[in-house]
Design a protein around this motif. Structure first.
Motif, mmCIF file in Angstrom:
data_model
loop_
_atom_site.group_PDB
_atom_site.id
_atom_site.type_symbol
_atom_site.label_atom_id
_atom_site.label_comp_id
_atom_site.label_asym_id
_atom_site.label_seq_id
_atom_site.Cartn_x
_atom_site.Cartn_y
_atom_site.Cartn_z
ATOM 1 N N ASN A 218 24.749 -0.360 -8.541
ATOM 2 C CA ASN A 218 24.520 -1.753 -8.152
ATOM 3 C C ASN A 218 25.715 -2.264 -7.340
ATOM 4 O OD1 ASN A 218 26.507 -2.599 -9.943
ATOM 5 N ND2 ASN A 218 25.049 -2.748 -11.615
ATOM 6 N N ASP A 239 25.377 -9.787 -4.384
ATOM 7 C CA ASP A 239 25.067 -9.935 -5.801
ATOM 8 C C ASP A 239 24.826 -11.402 -6.156
ATOM 9 O OD1 ASP A 239 24.708 -8.138 -7.834
ATOM 10 O OD2 ASP A 239 26.552 -8.808 -8.836
ATOM 11 N N LYS A 241 24.188 -14.038 -4.125
ATOM 12 C CA LYS A 241 23.109 -14.731 -3.409
ATOM 13 C C LYS A 241 21.770 -14.013 -3.569
ATOM 14 C CE LYS A 241 24.608 -17.067 0.549
ATOM 15 N NZ LYS A 241 25.060 -17.155 1.954
ATOM 16 N N LYS A 242 21.783 -12.867 -4.244
ATOM 17 C CA LYS A 242 20.586 -12.028 -4.364
ATOM 18 C C LYS A 242 19.946 -11.845 -2.977
ATOM 19 C CE LYS A 242 19.287 -12.938 -9.168
ATOM 20 N NZ LYS A 242 20.588 -12.460 -9.586
ATOM 21 N N SER A 243 20.803 -11.503 -2.055
ATOM 22 C CA SER A 243 20.330 -11.350 -0.675
ATOM 23 C C SER A 243 21.018 -10.157 -0.015
ATOM 24 C CB SER A 243 20.641 -12.608 0.130
ATOM 25 O OG SER A 243 20.333 -12.388 1.493
ATOM 26 N N THR A 244 20.239 -9.388 0.720
ATOM 27 C CA THR A 244 20.811 -8.284 1.497
ATOM 28 C C THR A 244 20.403 -8.462 2.954
ATOM 29 O OG1 THR A 244 18.867 -6.955 1.017
ATOM 30 C CG2 THR A 244 20.755 -6.655 -0.433
ATOM 31 N N LYS A 458 14.008 -11.847 2.490
ATOM 32 C CA LYS A 458 15.053 -11.784 1.475
ATOM 33 C C LYS A 458 14.468 -11.265 0.152
ATOM 34 C CE LYS A 458 17.769 -14.911 -1.336
ATOM 35 N NZ LYS A 458 17.787 -16.263 -1.852
ATOM 36 N N GLU A 459 13.341 -11.819 -0.215
ATOM 37 C CA GLU A 459 12.697 -11.469 -1.486
ATOM 38 C C GLU A 459 12.266 -9.993 -1.493
ATOM 39 O OE1 GLU A 459 12.465 -13.386 -3.992
ATOM 40 O OE2 GLU A 459 11.064 -12.265 -5.268
ATOM 41 N N TRP A 462 15.273 -7.700 -1.659
ATOM 42 C CA TRP A 462 15.950 -7.719 -2.958
ATOM 43 C C TRP A 462 15.124 -6.950 -4.001
ATOM 44 C CZ3 TRP A 462 20.758 -8.344 -4.059
ATOM 45 C CH2 TRP A 462 21.134 -8.473 -5.388
ATOM 46 N N TYR A 465 15.603 -3.321 -3.469
ATOM 47 C CA TYR A 465 16.925 -2.880 -3.956
ATOM 48 C C TYR A 465 16.895 -2.718 -5.481
ATOM 49 C CZ TYR A 465 21.485 -3.980 -6.046
ATOM 50 O OH TYR A 465 22.589 -4.005 -6.863
ATOM 51 N N GLN A 466 16.293 -3.707 -6.151
ATOM 52 C CA GLN A 466 16.245 -3.609 -7.618
ATOM 53 C C GLN A 466 15.436 -2.399 -8.070
ATOM 54 O OE1 GLN A 466 15.137 -7.701 -8.692
ATOM 55 N NE2 GLN A 466 17.093 -7.714 -9.722
#
Ligand code: 5BU
Length: 471
Positions: A218, A239, A241-244, A458-459, A462, A465-466
């Protein structure tokens, strides 16, 4: 034999053992073609025919005392060959039993006997090699392997260097050619596969072998792996902003850039610009952009793609109208001129106290890019040469170092390309193939509801990624 192979290719295509599109291999590499030969067990006639043709690769059946299929797909094929040829079969366990005999190889055999290996698809050749090693440990001789499809990605030479001659029914390109003649695939698909083979030859494969760690970690643990403050801040921002999402604002008016920065700033981690396309540049614009970055907590990247000799690069970075080194947290650079470019950037920072980072452009998103596997490999060694380098701009999972960040452009929800060579993949696909941060430009900037669209990207990124770290 040729006619039979053509019929076989057609049958395999019709039962969907071969698929074309955007797939990801076991090691996270994108591939335009995927084989799922497991489906043949549902088609006994085809399986029988295939086994017969495969066995015709042997010069004379007396040359082998044993047959060993690599689990699972090749097992039923090896069984049929064993029955037809009356040559006994061996099964290699994936792990030795923890009870009883602890045998790795099941079946009766004598040391010194000759065993042929049967396999469905060969990429790197490592599965056959592992099987051969276990058989050899038991005293068996392994000198040949018969395979259905050779993906032409280094397997043949790996096996040859280990004393195993691989015979295949089809190479990937031969198969594509047959399918094209049969009208099953387009010339574009043939071309795609041909380019893919050129780009994905063994050097890149070797790089992939241990690429799982970075993808499983992570961002907060990776923040601790780097000692570049910009990289560490980026990991923490992602981490928090929960955004990549990196927004590519390829707009030419400063007001429009600032407007987007204000609207989307809270949801992105990097705002990327091309300062040389801005028509009304002023120092005031830079001040407004920096204020926005501070207010909404994102980093500014100037996608300058420096690529000259060190001395020139150092001046381009620090001087001129734009004085990039003074305001861009991150810049991009091509490694084409060698490590001197990076040294030039380091020199350009003389007297600048704010932390800075560079992304090396290793592999481009555009069709026909010359950034092939050997180039990628050399770029990675340059990336490791300086603490200023925080990551690589690339399209595939080409490195394992968790301290480095993979930035991937060419991301869009719907379109697959533009009219000028840009190629797109979906957010899910790029994350699966290693992207830590995805660059989205027109997918957002040309949307009628930019905020809603940015939130969708963004969603999706994320969630992907999770999924990647938890799978
Ligand atoms: P787009 O509108 O999402 O296609 O914009 C992509 C951006 O990423 C654009 O600014 C390009 O200059 C940049 N880019 C890219 O598209 N492909 C690459 O390989 C590299 C940068 Br490197």
């Amino acid at each position: 034999m040729d006619g039979e192979l053509k019929k076989l290719a057609e049958a395999l295509f019709d039962i969907e053992a071969l698929k074309f599109g955007n797939f990801v291999t076991k090691v996270g590499l994108p591939t335009p073609v995927y084989f799922d030969l497991r489906v043949i067990i549902s088609h006994p006639k085809i399986m029988q025919k295939l086994s017969k043709i495969l066995w015709s690769l042997s010069n004379e059946s007396s040359e082998f005392n044993q047959i060993c299929g690599v689990p699972y797909t090749a097992l039923p094929i090896a069984t049929i060959i064993s029955m037809e040829s009356n040559i006994p079969m061996l099964i290699r366990r994936k792990e030795a039993k923890s009870y009883g005999t602890k045998k790795l190889i099941e079946g009766k055999f004598k040391s010194g006997e000759n065993c042929v290996i049967i396999e469905d698809v060969v990429t790197s050749g490592s599965s056959i090699l592992e099987t051969a090693n276990d058989l050899r440990t038991e005293g068996l001789k392994v000198t040949q392997a018969f395979v259905i499809i050779d993906r032409e990605q280094g397997g043949r030479s790996l096996l040859k260097s280990n004393g195993i001659k691989m015979k295949s029914l089809f190479t990937l390109m031969q198969l594509m050619q047959l399918l094209f003649e049969l009208g099953k695939v387009s010339s574009e698909a043939v071309q795609n596969v041909s380019e893919y083979i050129k780009n994905c030859h063994s050097p890149i494969k070797e790089l992939q072998e241990n690429c799982q760690d970075r993808l499983k970690m992570n961002f907060s643990s990776r923040a601790k792996a780097t000692n570049n403050p910009v990289a560490s801040r980026l990991f923490q921002l992602m981490d928090a902003k929960k955004s990549t999402l990196c927004l590519a604002v390829d707009l030419t008016k400063t007001d429009c850039i600032i407007e987007l920065a204000e609207l989307l700033g809270p949801h992105i981690v990097i705002l990327k610009i091309h300062i040389d396309i801005v028509q009304d540049f002023s120092e005031e614009f830079i001040k407004r952009l920096r204020d926005s970055a501070e207010k909404h907590n994102f980093l500014i990247m100037e996608d300058r793609k420096f690529g000259d000799i060190g001395h020139t690069v150092s001046l381009q970075y620090r001087k001129g109208v734009y004085k990039i080194a003074e305001w861009a947290d991150i810049v991009t650079a091509h490694p084409v001129a060698g490590p001197g470019t990076v040294s030039g950037l380091v020199e350009g920072l003389d007297g600048i106290s704010e932390p800075r980072g560079i992304f090396l452009v290793t592999e481009m998103s555009s069709r026909g890019a010359l950034t092939t596997s050997n180039y990628v490999k050399s770029s990675i060694s340059i990336a490791k040469s300086s603490n200023l380098i925080i990551g690589l701009v690339c399209q595939s999972n080409a490195f394992n170092d968790p301290a480095l960040i993979q930035l991937t452009p060419g991301v869009k929800l719907v379109e697959k390309s533009d009219d000028l060579g840009q190629q797109y993949n979906s957010p899910e696909f790029v994350v699966q193939t290693g992207a830590d941060i995805a660059v989205v430009g027109r997918g957002i900037t040309e949307s009628s509801n930019k905020l809603l669209t940015a939130l969708q990207y963004k969603e999706k990124l994320w969630m992907a990624y999770q999924k990647r770290i938890s799978d």
